[in-house]
Design a protein around this motif. Structure first.
Motif, PDB file in Angstrom:
ATOM      1  N   PHE A 248       0.837  -1.206   0.000  1.00 24.78           N
ATOM      2  CA  PHE A 248       0.000   0.000   0.000  1.00 24.78           C
ATOM      3  C   PHE A 248       0.874   1.260   0.000  1.00 24.78           C
ATOM      4  CE2 PHE A 248      -2.276   3.330   2.364  1.00 24.78           C
ATOM      5  CZ  PHE A 248      -3.415   3.456   1.580  1.00 24.78           C
ATOM      6  N   ALA A 249       1.943   1.249   0.787  1.00 26.62           N
ATOM      7  CA  ALA A 249       2.838   2.402   0.836  1.00 26.62           C
ATOM      8  C   ALA A 249       3.515   2.618  -0.500  1.00 26.62           C
ATOM      9  CB  ALA A 249       3.884   2.209   1.930  1.00 26.62           C
ATOM     10  N   ASP A 250       3.919   1.547  -1.155  1.00 28.21           N
ATOM     11  CA  ASP A 250       4.564   1.676  -2.473  1.00 28.21           C
ATOM     12  C   ASP A 250       3.599   2.253  -3.499  1.00 28.21           C
ATOM     13  OD1 ASP A 250       6.875   0.626  -1.422  1.00 28.21           O
ATOM     14  OD2 ASP A 250       6.502  -1.419  -2.139  1.00 28.21           O
ATOM     15  N   ARG A 251       2.346   1.828  -3.445  1.00 24.35           N
ATOM     16  CA  ARG A 251       1.342   2.354  -4.373  1.00 24.35           C
ATOM     17  C   ARG A 251       1.095   3.844  -4.123  1.00 24.35           C
ATOM     18  NH1 ARG A 251      -3.241  -2.487  -4.290  1.00 24.35           N
ATOM     19  NH2 ARG A 251      -1.998  -4.029  -5.473  1.00 24.35           N
ATOM     20  N   GLN A 252       1.050   4.211  -2.842  1.00 21.61           N
ATOM     21  CA  GLN A 252       0.855   5.614  -2.511  1.00 21.61           C
ATOM     22  C   GLN A 252       1.998   6.464  -3.049  1.00 21.61           C
ATOM     23  OE1 GLN A 252      -2.430   5.757  -1.720  1.00 21.61           O
ATOM     24  NE2 GLN A 252      -1.995   7.089   0.037  1.00 21.61           N
ATOM     25  N   THR A 253       3.206   5.950  -2.895  1.00 26.05           N
ATOM     26  CA  THR A 253       4.381   6.682  -3.396  1.00 26.05           C
ATOM     27  C   THR A 253       4.333   6.809  -4.908  1.00 26.05           C
ATOM     28  OG1 THR A 253       5.707   5.864  -1.547  1.00 26.05           O
ATOM     29  CG2 THR A 253       6.900   6.690  -3.469  1.00 26.05           C
ATOM     30  N   GLU A 254       3.953   5.729  -5.594  1.00 26.04           N
ATOM     31  CA  GLU A 254       3.884   5.751  -7.055  1.00 26.04           C
ATOM     32  C   GLU A 254       2.789   6.704  -7.538  1.00 26.04           C
ATOM     33  OE1 GLU A 254       4.797   4.849 -10.994  1.00 26.04           O
ATOM     34  OE2 GLU A 254       5.900   4.566  -9.105  1.00 26.04           O
ATOM     35  N   ASN A 255       1.647   6.688  -6.898  1.00 24.64           N
ATOM     36  CA  ASN A 255       0.562   7.593  -7.289  1.00 24.64           C
ATOM     37  C   ASN A 255       0.952   9.051  -7.093  1.00 24.64           C
ATOM     38  OD1 ASN A 255      -1.086   5.448  -7.978  1.00 24.64           O
ATOM     39  ND2 ASN A 255      -2.091   5.359  -5.957  1.00 24.64           N
ATOM     40  N   LYS A 256       1.654   9.320  -5.981  1.00 21.30           N
ATOM     41  CA  LYS A 256       2.091  10.684  -5.719  1.00 21.30           C
ATOM     42  C   LYS A 256       3.090  11.136  -6.784  1.00 21.30           C
ATOM     43  CE  LYS A 256       3.855  13.681  -2.038  1.00 21.30           C
ATOM     44  NZ  LYS A 256       4.779  14.412  -2.928  1.00 21.30           N
ATOM     45  N   ARG A 257       3.962  10.214  -7.192  1.00 21.32           N
ATOM     46  CA  ARG A 257       4.948  10.582  -8.221  1.00 21.32           C
ATOM     47  C   ARG A 257       4.259  10.909  -9.539  1.00 21.32           C
ATOM     48  NH1 ARG A 257       7.372   8.403 -12.342  1.00 21.32           N
ATOM     49  NH2 ARG A 257       6.240   6.439 -12.073  1.00 21.32           N
ATOM     50  N   LYS A 258       3.237  10.113  -9.881  1.00 21.48           N
ATOM     51  CA  LYS A 258       2.516  10.370 -11.125  1.00 21.48           C
ATOM     52  C   LYS A 258       1.780  11.698 -11.068  1.00 21.48           C
ATOM     53  CE  LYS A 258       1.825   5.524 -12.399  1.00 21.48           C
ATOM     54  NZ  LYS A 258       0.821   4.466 -12.651  1.00 21.48           N
ATOM     55  N   GLN A 259       1.181  11.993  -9.915  1.00 17.34           N
ATOM     56  CA  GLN A 259       0.481  13.271  -9.781  1.00 17.34           C
ATOM     57  C   GLN A 259       1.437  14.446  -9.911  1.00 17.34           C
ATOM     58  OE1 GLN A 259      -1.601  13.125  -6.053  1.00 17.34           O
ATOM     59  NE2 GLN A 259      -3.124  11.629  -6.753  1.00 17.34           N
ATOM     60  N   ASP A 260       2.603  14.299  -9.308  1.00 16.62           N
ATOM     61  CA  ASP A 260       3.593  15.376  -9.413  1.00 16.62           C
ATOM     62  C   ASP A 260       4.033  15.575 -10.849  1.00 16.62           C
ATOM     63  OD1 ASP A 260       3.455  15.709  -6.700  1.00 16.62           O
ATOM     64  OD2 ASP A 260       5.260  14.526  -6.255  1.00 16.62           O
ATOM     65  N   ASN A 261       4.190  14.485 -11.585  1.00 14.55           N
ATOM     66  CA  ASN A 261       4.608  14.597 -12.991  1.00 14.55           C
ATOM     67  C   ASN A 261       3.524  15.257 -13.838  1.00 14.55           C
ATOM     68  OD1 ASN A 261       7.065  13.382 -12.466  1.00 14.55           O
ATOM     69  ND2 ASN A 261       6.363  11.322 -13.030  1.00 14.55           N
ATOM     70  N   ASN A 262       2.259  14.930 -13.554  1.00 13.41           N
ATOM     71  CA  ASN A 262       1.161  15.502 -14.338  1.00 13.41           C
ATOM     72  C   ASN A 262       0.971  16.983 -14.052  1.00 13.41           C
ATOM     73  OD1 ASN A 262       0.617  13.024 -15.505  1.00 13.41           O
ATOM     74  ND2 ASN A 262      -0.886  12.440 -13.918  1.00 13.41           N
ATOM     75  N   GLN A 263       1.342  17.425 -12.843  1.00 15.65           N
ATOM     76  CA  GLN A 263       1.152  18.819 -12.474  1.00 15.65           C
ATOM     77  C   GLN A 263       2.275  19.720 -12.975  1.00 15.65           C
ATOM     78  OE1 GLN A 263       0.697  18.822  -8.256  1.00 15.65           O
ATOM     79  NE2 GLN A 263      -1.374  17.921  -8.286  1.00 15.65           N
ATOM     80  N   GLN A 264       3.362  19.129 -13.444  1.00 18.75           N
ATOM     81  CA  GLN A 264       4.452  19.952 -13.965  1.00 18.75           C
ATOM     82  C   GLN A 264       4.039  20.573 -15.299  1.00 18.75           C
ATOM     83  OE1 GLN A 264       7.925  17.512 -14.233  1.00 18.75           O
ATOM     84  NE2 GLN A 264       8.217  17.381 -12.004  1.00 18.75           N
ATOM     85  N   PRO A 265       4.351  21.884 -15.534  1.00 18.98           N
ATOM     86  CA  PRO A 265       3.981  22.529 -16.803  1.00 18.98           C
ATOM     87  C   PRO A 265       4.745  21.917 -17.966  1.00 18.98           C
ATOM     88  CG  PRO A 265       5.442  23.935 -15.522  1.00 18.98           C
ATOM     89  CD  PRO A 265       5.063  22.794 -14.635  1.00 18.98           C
ATOM     90  N   GLN A 266       4.028  21.723 -19.074  1.00 18.24           N
ATOM     91  CA  GLN A 266       4.671  21.155 -20.246  1.00 18.24           C
ATOM     92  C   GLN A 266       5.617  22.179 -20.879  1.00 18.24           C
ATOM     93  OE1 GLN A 266       1.610  19.848 -22.884  1.00 18.24           O
ATOM     94  NE2 GLN A 266       0.992  18.131 -21.542  1.00 18.24           N
ATOM     95  N   GLN A 267       6.762  21.686 -21.375  1.00 15.52           N
ATOM     96  CA  GLN A 267       7.733  22.574 -22.005  1.00 15.52           C
ATOM     97  C   GLN A 267       7.211  23.034 -23.376  1.00 15.52           C
ATOM     98  OE1 GLN A 267      11.411  20.431 -22.212  1.00 15.52           O
ATOM     99  NE2 GLN A 267      11.749  20.511 -19.978  1.00 15.52           N
TER     100      GLN A 267
END
Length: 269
Positions: A248-267
């Motif tokens: 569960f902790a690994d999934r939470q970490t992975e989901n957070k990483r994906k959210q952070d990547n999606n929130q970054q502005p596109q170049q």
């Protein structure tokens, strides 16, 4: 007339040859006796050395037997740190006192004759008053001739009324894991199971009740492992829960990483 010659005849026992033979026989007998004495002394010395080696080096001789048969004294008993019992905490306190007392009996080699005498010296407060009253009622000889099993029964009747045991049994039937705290559940289950021993005639009955209190997320895995003992059941429950928590902790970490990547502005190109 010619004079007669005087002839001197040696007696057989005084002839040089006879004397030598007698002397030789005496010497041989003395020599044989000395040899026999020497052999006897050597054998005795060997046996003494062997016994000494066994008792001092191997640890299986007289010294060990002396330690094994040494009577447990009251100071020896108290060095094992038995618990005191006041009679104010009900079933839990009495159960812990009994368990500790039986452990002290074993490690101190306390004789059966001294078990009541030594154990009742740990009673305090209300419990001591109860014991002294009993001694006055039935007399010293009868009181201290009681067996440990009889004392446990009397104290259970006094400090563990059936109404209190019934409450603990209800608590055990309703016990379940809170959130993911399997370790806390294990500890409480073992305590209640010990106090309510009559609920589980067989080990399999205890395991079934224990597994029934596990959460759905690990229940199936523990059942599939088919534990034969309580130790196997508790160890499997902890292991499976740890895996679920880590997953569960690994999934939470992975989901957070994906959210952070999606929130970054596109170049911009």
């Amino acid at each position: 007339m010619a004079p007669k010659r005087r002839t001197t005849r040696l007696k057989p026992e005084t002839t040089p040859a006879a004397t030598a033979a007698t002397t030789t026989t005496v010497i041989n007998a003395q020599l044989q006796a000395m040899i026999d004495q020497g052999v006897t002394a050597v054998l005795a010395a060997r046996d003494a050395n062997t016994n000494g080696v066994d008792s001092h080096n191997s640890g299986t001789g007289a010294r060990r037997n002396e330690r094994a048969t040494r009577e447990c004294t009251y100071p020896d008993f108290m060095k094992c740190q038995p618990l005191n019992f006041k009679g104010t905490e009900g079933v839990v306190e009495l159960t812990q006192w009994i368990e500790k007392m039986e452990t002290v009996f074993r490690i101190s080699n306390c004789s059966v004759e001294n078990q009541i005498k030594f154990s009742t010296c740990t009673l305090l407060g209300n419990a001591l008053t109860w014991w002294n009253s009993r001694v006055r009622t039935i007399g010293n000889d009868i009181a201290y001739a009681m067996t440990w099993t009889e004392l446990k029964k009397k104290m259970t009747e006094k400090y563990c009324p059936r109404t209190e045991i019934k409450k603990l049994e209800v608590g055990l039937w309703e016990l379940k894991v809170k959130a993911t705290d399997v370790i806390g559940y294990n500890q409480r289950f073992q305590e209640l199971a010990l106090l309510c021993g009559k609920m589980f005639p067989e080990e399999s009955d205890k395991i079934e009740k224990y597994v029934g209190g596990l959460p759905d997320m690990i229940h199936g895995s523990v059942v599939a492992s088919k534990p034969k003992t309580m130790q196997e059941a508790t160890e499997m429950a902890i292991e499976v829960m740890d895996k679920r928590i880590h997953t569960f902790a690994d999934r939470q970490t992975e989901n957070k990483r994906k959210q952070d990547n999606n929130q970054q502005p596109q170049q911009q190109h």
